[in-house]
Design an enzyme around this catalytic site. Structure first.
Site, PDB file in Angstrom:
ATOM      1  CG  HIS A 478     -16.567 -40.912  27.013  1.00  0.00           C
ATOM      2  ND1 HIS A 478     -15.766 -39.812  26.798  1.00  0.00           N
ATOM      3  CD2 HIS A 478     -17.620 -40.758  26.163  1.00  0.00           C
ATOM      4  CE1 HIS A 478     -16.312 -39.022  25.886  1.00  0.00           C
ATOM      5  NE2 HIS A 478     -17.443 -39.587  25.477  1.00  0.00           N
ATOM      6  CD  GLU A 479     -20.327 -43.451  25.201  1.00  0.00           C
ATOM      7  OE1 GLU A 479     -21.403 -42.819  25.302  1.00  0.00           O
ATOM      8  OE2 GLU A 479     -19.456 -43.171  24.355  1.00  0.00           O
ATOM      9  CG  HIS A 482     -22.361 -38.898  27.154  1.00  0.00           C
ATOM     10  ND1 HIS A 482     -22.267 -37.536  26.971  1.00  0.00           N
ATOM     11  CD2 HIS A 482     -21.453 -39.455  26.305  1.00  0.00           C
ATOM     12  CE1 HIS A 482     -21.339 -37.276  26.055  1.00  0.00           C
ATOM     13  NE2 HIS A 482     -20.835 -38.415  25.647  1.00  0.00           N
ATOM     14  CG  HIS A 485     -25.033 -34.101  31.255  1.00  0.00           C
ATOM     15  ND1 HIS A 485     -24.486 -33.548  30.123  1.00  0.00           N
ATOM     16  CD2 HIS A 485     -25.580 -33.064  31.926  1.00  0.00           C
ATOM     17  CE1 HIS A 485     -24.693 -32.240  30.127  1.00  0.00           C
ATOM     18  NE2 HIS A 485     -25.352 -31.920  31.203  1.00  0.00           N
TER      19      HIS A 485
END
Length: 696
Positions: A478-479, A482, A485
């Site tokens: 999940h992290e 980021h 991105h």
């Protein structure tokens, strides 16, 4: 150049004594204890993140003064220049000069192990914050941007990204009330200051333990709580404790209304409403949702109500299953209460699927998971992760790893600092920090992004690598979503770099990574037993994925309740009744389990501060991630063409493009509210393949 640095970065002699299988260099680097920095008596101390001034705490003052001097110069330039595209470039450079200190300081003030650094960073945040407040009320600065946006011919000549960034800067001005007369402008500034103070006080209050006299609690359950003289301190809900009485006591005591906290919340909501009305919005929610995918609170409530209706039957069935398990284990007290679902749904999952986390940990060493991410990013985007040796003073703790993110043809894209391990006074949260945003500089070079990923994992030891539970592995993916991105958001302006985008879009890339983390085709690439090298069996992955769907409708229904409550609190004021009465009514409508008298869960709802009127964002982001997964990656999670399309249409723009347009670019259609709802509901369906696989 990269090759030379890469070889040096891996370090000589990296090996994993206990592992009977081989890892790639990035996997090996995360599966060993940090060896300590090589003795360097003469090397230059570079400072945190390579910023020369930050080799000592005092450097924050130097850095902030340098940023403030540059800010004054840029304000002079933009106010004297004729309106045009250059206006937006100068505004962005102005923003960048402040953010490069403020963003770094925001991280250091909570994460640095040395108090002197934390205090210096805190002071820098205050100083930069005061300058931002001054700029937000600088009428001449505002008028320089207004002249640009008022000239239709000039606006039409701007490319879409430049126009959007100009409009975002204008929005930031106007929500601060700069377009108002002097008296109202002062009122807006005062309200902003008051809201900041109330937010800080409320947030602190959400975490404070509740006290109760010791004799009021049955003696046989007191050991579950902290004792303080004649009192018991309750600092959480104890949701996973098997004893029903412990969970009931924790719920009733921890959520007992605190008069001061209640007053703080009421004032916070009231002042937010006053500010919204002052700057031209009918409610705070209308102000907060400007520029988001949802656009307005009416759309949010329509989405939540439709989702609630679609979930209704599934949620009732989930509650019946949970009630049945409670009756089986505790026949004397089978009424289902709000403190029951987390525990009994966990029991149901374990009983049905035998998905005990400890069975999976040996297959999920940190090095294996990092290798899996490296494989995935390489296949989807042509990106590789390389471990580099930080310079002296560059990192704040010796176990922080530095990753260079390198594209096969574009070269170095940026850096990720991995602060993954537990330490004293480190915040217990998994999160992503932007340290420096990417942007195109005036000389044509690209300012490379720098981010930090912060987790709280156990340290490796001499005989054991860091082993992750399935939940930890999913959080890591999940992290890292980021981080990618941030790395791939190659925007011209740092104001919209990477994750600097609307809240209901910001979680899409990170949640999408959870789908990869739960796909056997991906997991099979890296999940190997740290001792034997054996791959994680497919049926174990299937059981784990399906176990997450047990009582999942009730979990989503709970999120709908929280999101609806958030919307009502930030809707029309004055509120129709007390915040507790609204909580009771909203819980009855959107959740179904009874409200417990003399409790006030809203006083522990910390997300009301950072996600005021935007708590729905997680549900919308998950719906978009689900649609992107099905459209692009369900058939082949390593499809390079799909990865490039996802990068081109979504990741590359950061916040520089309307979020719905980015979603439309990937999905090849503009999704309706029903599409969002159906995406979330379809994720709850059991996968027939699981049962076929397990039956073989």
């Amino acid at each position: 150049m990269l090759c030379a640095r890469r070889l040096g970065g891996f370090g000589a002699g990296l090996r994993v004594r206990w592992v009977s299988t081989s890892w790639s260099p990035v996997g090996a680097a995360f599966n060993v204890q940090p060896q300590g920095r090589r003795l360097d008596l003469f090397g230059e101390r570079r400072g945190l993140f390579g910023v020369p001034e930050l080799s000592a705490p005092e450097g924050f003052r130097v850095a902030q003064e340098k940023a403030l001097r540059k800010t004054e110069q840029l304000v002079g330039r933009v106010c004297s220049a004729p309106p045009g595209p250059q206006t937006v470039l100068i505004f962005d450079e102005l923003s960048d000069s402040l953010c490069r200190v403020a963003d770094l300081a925001d991280f250091v003030k909570i994460a640095h192990p040395e108090a002197a650094f934390r205090e210096a960073a805190e002071e820098a945040c205050r100083s930069i914050g005061a300058m931002v407040e001054t700029l937000n009320t600088n009428v001449e600065l505002y008028q320089s941007l207004q002249k640009l946006l008022a000239d239709k011919k000039l606006v039409d000549s701007l490319d879409p990204e430049t126009r959007r960034v100009a409009e975002l800067f204008m929005f930031d001005f106007e929500i601060s009330g700069i377009h108002l007369d002097r008296e109202k402008r002062k009122r807006a500034v005062d309200l902003n200051v008051k809201i900041l103070d109330l937010s800080s006080a409320f947030l602190m209050g959400t975490h404070l333990p509740s006290r109760i006299e010791k004799h009021l609690l049955p003696e046989h359950i007191r050991h579950h709580f902290e004792l303080a003289g004649d009192h018991v301190l309750v600092d959480g809900l104890r949701a996973e404790v098997p004893d029903d009485l412990v969970r009931e006591a924790a719920y009733k005591i921890f959520l007992y209304p605190n008069a001061g906290q209640l007053k703080c919340l009421e004032e916070l909501l009231s002042n937010r409403d006053l500010l919204a009305k002052l700057v031209g919005y009918s409610t705070y929610s209308h102000r907060a949702l400007q520029g988001t995918m949802a656009k307005n609170p009416e759309t949010v409530m329509q989405f939540l109500e439709k989702l609630s209706d679609k979930l209704s039957e599934r949620t009732i069935k989930d509650f019946e299953m949970i009630r049945g398990m409670k009756m089986k284990l505790n026949p004397q007290n089978s009424e289902l209460m709000p403190w029951d679902p987390p525990y009994y749904s966990g029991v149901l999952r374990a009983e049905r699927y035998n998905s005990e986390p400890s069975l999976y940990c040996p297959f999920f060493s940190l090095g294996a998971c990092m290798e899996g991410l490296n494989i995935l990013f390489n296949r989807l985007f042509g990106i590789s992760l390389y471990v580099e040796q930080p310079a002296k003073g560059e990192v704040w703790c010796e176990d922080v790893r530095k990753l260079a993110v390198v594209h096969e043809s574009e070269g170095l894209l940026g850096y990720i600092y991995c602060d993954f391990f537990q330490r004293a006074d480190k915040p217990h949260q998994d999160c992503h920090f932007t340290i420096r945003g990417g942007r195109l500089k005036e000389d044509g070079d690209y300012q490379l992004p720098i981010v930090v990923l912060m987790l709280n994992l156990p340290h490796p030891s001499k005989n054991l690598p860091t082993l992750l539970t399935p939940g930890m592995m999913e959080n890591l993916f999940h992290e890292m979503g980021h981080a990618m991105h941030s790395m791939l958001g190659r925007t011209r302006y740092q104001h919209v770099t990477g994750t600097r985008c609307p809240t209901d879009f910001a979680e899409v890339p990170s949640i999408l990574m959870e789908y990869f983390a739960n796909d056997y085709r991906v997991v099979h690439q890296f999940a190997r037993h740290y001792q034997t090298g054996q791959s994680l069996p497919r049926n174990m992955v299937s059981r784990l994925c399906e176990s997450k769907k047990v009582c999942a409708a009730a979990d989503v229904q709970l999120q709908v309740f929280y999101a609806a409550l958030d919307q009502i609190y930030h809707g029309k004021h004055p509120l129709r009744s007390s915040t507790t009465d609204i909580l009771r009514d909203t819980q009855e409508k959107f959740y179904g389990l009874p409200y417990v008298p003399n409790t006030a869960w809203q006083l522990r709802f910390s997300h009301l501060v950072g996600y005021g009127a935007k708590y729905y964002s997680y549900l919308v982001s998950r719906a978009v991630a689900s649609m992107v997964w099905r459209e692009c990656f369900l058939r082949d999670p390593f499809n390079r063409a799909a990865g490039e399309r996802y990068r081109r249409e979504m990741l590359a723009h950061g916040g520089g493009k309307e979020p719905l347009l980015m979603v439309q670019g990937v999905l090849q259609k503009c999704p309706s509210i029903d599409d969002f709802v159906n995406a979330l509901v379809s994720d709850l369906d059991m996968d027939l393949e699981t049962f076929l696989t397990d039956s073989k």
